[in-house]
Design an enzyme around this catalytic site. Structure first.
Site, PDB file in Angstrom:
ATOM      1  N   HIS A  32      -1.417   0.748   8.237  1.00 32.36           N
ATOM      2  CA  HIS A  32      -2.185   1.154   6.356  1.00 32.36           C
ATOM      3  C   HIS A  32      -1.315   2.410   6.001  1.00 32.36           C
ATOM      4  O   HIS A  32      -1.941   3.077   6.207  1.00 32.36           O
ATOM      5  CB  HIS A  32      -3.663   0.798   6.310  1.00 32.36           C
ATOM      6  CG  HIS A  32      -3.615   0.272   4.919  1.00 32.36           C
ATOM      7  ND1 HIS A  32      -3.234  -0.160   3.959  1.00 32.36           N
ATOM      8  CD2 HIS A  32      -5.153   1.976   4.205  1.00 32.36           C
ATOM      9  CE1 HIS A  32      -4.111  -0.313   2.722  1.00 32.36           C
ATOM     10  NE2 HIS A  32      -5.213   0.538   3.053  1.00 32.36           N
ATOM     11  N   CYS A  68       1.283  -1.244   0.441  1.00 29.08           N
ATOM     12  CA  CYS A  68      -0.004   0.427  -0.101  1.00 29.08           C
ATOM     13  C   CYS A  68       0.728   0.894  -0.141  1.00 29.08           C
ATOM     14  O   CYS A  68       0.676   2.499  -0.897  1.00 29.08           O
ATOM     15  CB  CYS A  68      -0.694  -0.131   1.194  1.00 29.08           C
ATOM     16  SG  CYS A  68      -0.193  -0.029   2.392  1.00 29.08           S
TER      17      CYS A  68
END
Length: 1044
Positions: free
Chosen positions: A348, A98
């Site tokens: 994340h 990510c």
């Protein structure tokens, strides 16, 4: 419907009045439950397995009635993978990539960078055959193709695995996003420098590069020494700050150089106090501000995340921070990169990016893209607040035009442009050679959508056809009175009605008995259906053998009838036998039966009947549940008997000589029992016990008497050796003799076992002195080594005792120790020699091998003790008593010294998993067979004593090839002391080289490592990140970002 057991009992209730020879058709149909009433829909919650006529609850509910078309497939609508109009394209997260996706989206929205990349020469793409898959090679080619897909792809998201693979990134490990940004831009700049166009060569510098200088001013002479430098981002410390202005101000603030940090002034020609600061000279068009959220924590030796709120403006005026304001200094916020999570090693990454054409804000979260309302940046609570922060602080209020975040780690500002009415300025066109590749990918996507739609349509058509088939056949399944019928497997019917599984042909072979017909016990697993329905099913799906009304097995029913009648008779016979046994035996002839057999004869008879009942089963291993259960119980019992009377059967097949295990019973009892066990061994009361067993019993008694006499005689002759009294000692040579004899302690221990328990232990016949000798016949111990610890492996004997032992036992090689007087300059001194003499070659080889083994251990135990200041080890309590303490050793353990040697010495013979170490020389192996031996400080051989652990001391499992750094991590988990605060030592020697192995540092099994902590760690929660990192960080080592 009645429960299954009730149906089974009802099916065989007729056997109480019908003999096997009188069985008729009606009895057979009762056994197969042919006439049990069928269940109606709604009366059964689930299918009645005991009723072959129950066709409810087998999966028909899903097919009766109207069915939605979507129930016939599990394929998602392919159009859900299609890109919506006026939206951007997402990027697939390949596991932990990510952080890569966020930067790719930010760089894609840099229109000038994208436009320049499209201009790069790419002969491979321009000459590519569109009928083949395109595979980029260089970083520019990958980025070109990826940007073109992000711009014009029909897909909702695309796969960046080509670029990630080209960079050599580990898709399963999350890396430092800020480091990735620096390395990638550096790699891209190096790649673009090879382009012919000067504009392309300088695009990275023009977009991201600024100028500043480090200026040092001497306090004595005032001389200024500037050191110019370029930057691609400004790294701003956020600790202790509330807004972006404070962070930039600290970055540019003046630093004093004094004390040991004084500056060498070239004008003064010596060290002087000075000041140093950073001066900004020029700024790039795209200003990257790195907020240093991930900092090094000295306590843990790893990174941690700072969850500090930082306020930043939508418009940033950099004029006050520039030395000369000769350029546009007002910047507009264009992207905010967010890290969600409290740990530096997990979480994340997402990006909020402003569309340069429409000024709309979008949130890029891998495949998912969300447009913000009202053309305003909306970070949202999920980005601003770390979910599991222990001390939540309230979010500060932000003024208009400002935003506040505790998770933003990078801010991207673009220089404010003058308003331009020409819309083509912000348009970036994909070159024709790249558009052809995009069209090729779009064509594949459209083909995939068409294929998925066709599969959905085929599944729907197949489901509708199956729906019609089920509605047609389910009505035909029930058997009407007088109609012919067949039996079909219940499980097959369920799978036929379960559309998720492919319907196979019917297999009835598991239902067959030994006569090739339907077994009565399998009727509960089959269903009786009309022959018309069965004919259609076999015609469409095949299978067999078919089981109609003629497949009901008369032989199996007759056998079951006989067994059930015998079971009923068994209770009556049991009561009669019990009464007969209680009577006094008359003059009539009696029979010997085993007492255990007599106690359990009814259970044995029941098991025998159940085994007979299973003889009708097909030879495929299928058994009745009751019989299998009884057999399992019988197998699990160690004393269970297979046949009656086998408990009084000796190994020779005769009557057992143990009279206590048998008794006489009347002939009437034997007649009753023999009817159930026709193959049981029979012994009348006149039967004599086994003659061979009687002979063996007498021989055993005679041998025991001889052993007792032998033990008593040897004990009397060697009483002092047995009682360990008046034993010679080497520390003080006994007077009156110049010779002592040596035997292995193993021999003495075995001999004592025999003396104590002559009937349970084997007599000792020989003295194995070869255990103490090398293959050359030389002795393996010196006088000094025997004094220092090896004495426990040998026993010393007086000459008189040796004379007795030489007569009683076979001696392979006598070993003696002699003491003589030798004249020296200072007088006479004792000299000790052995016969045979010491073999120095083998002894040195053994010592060398043992020292090497101590450096090659695996899974061994060491002990870590925590030391307070310079004092000794913490002594809060006495050593803990355990099984290794001498006070806790039982008598039995003292009798088995060799066994204790094998178990107690972890320093030498074997690792914990039992795997033997590298083979030593033959002489070493000979000595090792007696027990474990370890090295003393003087190089002699000594016994390794068991470790007594102190409270506050902890045992760790380590290996010789383990590094000191890895040991420190283990210690950190055990004592909550960070590796940087650990001072380790062993026997006063400090352990400092973190990269060295424990074997090379002299850490051997059972070592005691002392730990001294510089300062205690008060906040154990601060080490959470360390516990998540099992191996040292390698970053982007070995990837394409570093030129590998």
């Amino acid at each position: 419907m009645a429960p299954r057991l009730q149906l089974e009992k009802a099916a065989w209730r007729w056997v109480e009045t019908v003999k096997p020879e009188d069985i008729g058709r009606e009895h057979i149909e009762l056994s197969y439950r042919v006439n049990v009433p069928a269940c109606k829909r709604g009366t059964c919650r689930r299918n009645c397995k005991g009723n072959p006529n129950c066709l409810v609850g087998i999966g028909e509910q899903a097919w009766l009635g109207e069915i939605d078309e979507n129930a016939f497939h599990n394929i998602d609508d392919p159009n859900s993978e299609r890109r919506d109009k006026n939206t951007f394209v997402g990027l697939t997260n390949l596991g932990a990539t990510c952080y890569v996706n966020t930067f790719l989206q930010v760089w894609f929205h840099n229109l000038e960078l994208r436009r320049s990349l499209y201009l790069c020469q790419n002969p491979r793409a321009q000459d590519h055959n569109i009928h083949l898959d395109y595979e980029p090679q260089s970083i520019c080619e990958h980025l070109q193709y990826l940007f073109a897909l992000l711009q014009n792809s029909n897909r909702r998201y695309i796969d960046p695995s080509g670029l990630v693979k080209a960079l050599g990134l580990d898709t399963g490990q999350q890396q430092d996003a800020q480091e990735f940004s620096k390395l990638f831009l550096s790699l891209l700049e190096d790649t673009l420098s090879k382009q012919k166009s000067t504009t392309l060569q300088n695009i990275i510098q023009r977009q991201f590069c600024g100028q500043f200088s480090y200026v040092t001013v001497c306090n004595q002479c005032g001389r200024a020494s500037p050191l110019p430098s370029r930057f691609y981002e400004l790294e701003l410390n956020i600790q202790g700050h509330k807004n972006l202005t404070e962070c930039i101000t600290e970055f540019l603030k003046e630093e004093k150089l004094d004390g040991d940090n004084r500056y060498f002034c070239e004008s003064c020609q010596n060290k002087q106090c000075a000041t140093r600061r950073i001066k900004l000279h020029s700024l790039p068009r795209t200003l990257n501000l790195q907020l240093m959220r991930f900092v090094f924590d000295r306590q843990t030796g790893h990174k941690k995340k700072l969850n500090t709120f930082i306020s930043f403006p939508e418009q940033l005026d950099m004029g006050p921070f520039l030395e000369v304001q000769d350029q546009q200094c007002v910047y507009e916020l264009s992207a905010v990169l967010i890290h969600r999570g409290v740990s530096a090693y997990s979480g994340h990454y997402i990006a909020h990016v402003k569309d340069a054409r429409t000024s709309d804000w979008y949130k890029f979260n891998d495949e998912e893209i969300e447009k913000m309302e009202g053309k305003k940046l909306q970070l949202g609570i999920e980005e601003d607040i770390a979910e599991t922060v222990k001390s939540q602080t309230r979010k500060p209020k932000c003024s208009k035009g400002y935003h506040c975040s505790r998770n933003a780690y990078m801010l991207v500002y673009k220089v404010q442009e003058e308003e331009n009415t020409d819309p083509t300025t912000n348009d970036v066109q994909v070159p024709g050679f790249l558009q052809r590749l995009v069209d090729q990918d779009n064509h594949k996507f459209e083909e995939w959508c068409t294929e998925m739609a066709d599969m959905r349509r085929q599944s729907v058509d197949k489901g509708k056809a199956k729906h019609e088939e089920v509605k047609e056949l389910y009505e035909l399944l029930p058997v009407q009175d007088g109609q012919p019928y067949e039996f079909v497997p219940l499980e097959w019917l369920k799978k036929w009605l379960d559309d998720s599984t492919a319907t196979k042909e019917m297999d009835n072979s598991l239902f067959l008995c030994s006569h090739g017909k339907l077994h009565p016990d399998k009727v509960g697993e089959a269903k009786r259906v009309s022959m018309a329905a069965a004919h259609i099913l076999y015609q469409r799906y095949g299978g067999g053998p078919r089981l109609d009304g003629s497949s009901l097995c008369r032989e199996c029913v007759s056998q079951r009838c006989r067994v059930l009648r015998l079971k009923n008779q068994l209770n009556e016979d049991y009561r009669e036998v019990t009464n007969l046994v209680k009577r006094t035996l008359s003059s009539e002839e009696g029979y010997w039966v085993g007492k255990s057999s007599l106690r359990s004869w009814r259970q044995l008879a029941m098991e025998q009947l159940e085994e007979d009942e299973q003889e009708t089963m097909h030879g495929n291993g299928q058994t009745n549940g009751l019989a299998a259960h009884s057999r399992n119980n019988k197998e699990d019992s160690e004393e269970a008997m297979k046949t009656f009377n086998e408990d009084i059967l000796c190994t020779h097949g005769g009557l057992s000589i143990l009279e206590t295990e048998r008794r006489l019973v009347p002939s009437a009892v034997w007649t009753k029992v023999r009817a159930y066990f026709p193959k049981a061994p029979e012994f009348t009361q006149h039967q004599q016990p086994c003659a061979q067993c009687l002979t063996l019993e007498q021989e055993e008694k005679d041998n025991e008497a001889v052993s007792k006499m032998m033990a008593q005689d040897q004990k009397n002759q060697l009483l002092n050796l047995f009682q360990e009294k008046n034993r010679p000692m080497l520390t003080k040579w006994p007077q009156g003799t110049d010779t002592l004899f040596i035997v292995p302690m193993f021999f003495v221990d075995e001999w004592k076992k025999f003396i104590r328990r002559p009937t349970k232990s084997s007599p000792v016949s020989s003295v194995g002195n070869s255990l103490l000798l090398c293959p050359h016949g030389g002795f393996m111990f010196t006088y000094e080594s025997l004094i220092n610890g090896d004495f426990q492996h040998v026993a010393l004997l007086w000459p008189s005792e040796w004379e007795v032992i030489s007569k009683l036992f076979i001696v392979d090689r006598p070993i003696s120790l002699h003491c003589s007087s030798q004249e020296t300059a200072t007088g006479s001194a004792p000299q000790y020699t052995t016969q045979p003499e010491l073999c120095w070659e083998c002894r040195e080889g053994f010592i060398f091998q043992q020292q090497r083994d101590l450096r090659e251990y695996t899974q061994a135990t060491i002990y870590v003790r925590k030391v307070v200041e310079d004092e000794a080890v913490i002594k809060e309590a006495a050593p803990e008593l355990n099984a290794s303490s001498s006070e806790a050793e039982p008598e039995e353990e003292k009798e088995e010294l060799p066994k204790a040697d094998e178990e107690g010495d972890g320093d030498f013979s074997q690792s914990e998993d039992g795997a033997k170490r590298a083979k030593m020389s033959d002489c070493s192996a000979a000595v090792l067979s007696m027990g474990s031996i370890s090295m003393g400080r003087s190089g002699s051989i000594r016994r390794s004593t068991r470790h007594r652990k102190l409270r506050g001391e902890k045992a760790l499992i380590v290996s010789a090839n383990q590094t000191l750094k890895e040991l420190k991590i283990q210690i950190m988990h055990a004592f909550s002391v960070a590796p940087f605060d650990q001072n380790l030592s062993i026997e006063g020697k400090g352990l400092t080289d973190d990269s060295a192995t424990l074997g090379s540092l002299g850490v051997i099994p059972e070592s005691i490592v002392c730990l001294k902590a510089d300062e205690p760690v008060a906040d154990y929660a601060a080490m959470d990140d360390v516990y998540q990192v099992g191996m040292p960080e390698e970053g982007f080592k070995g990837t394409g970002l570093l030129g590998h």
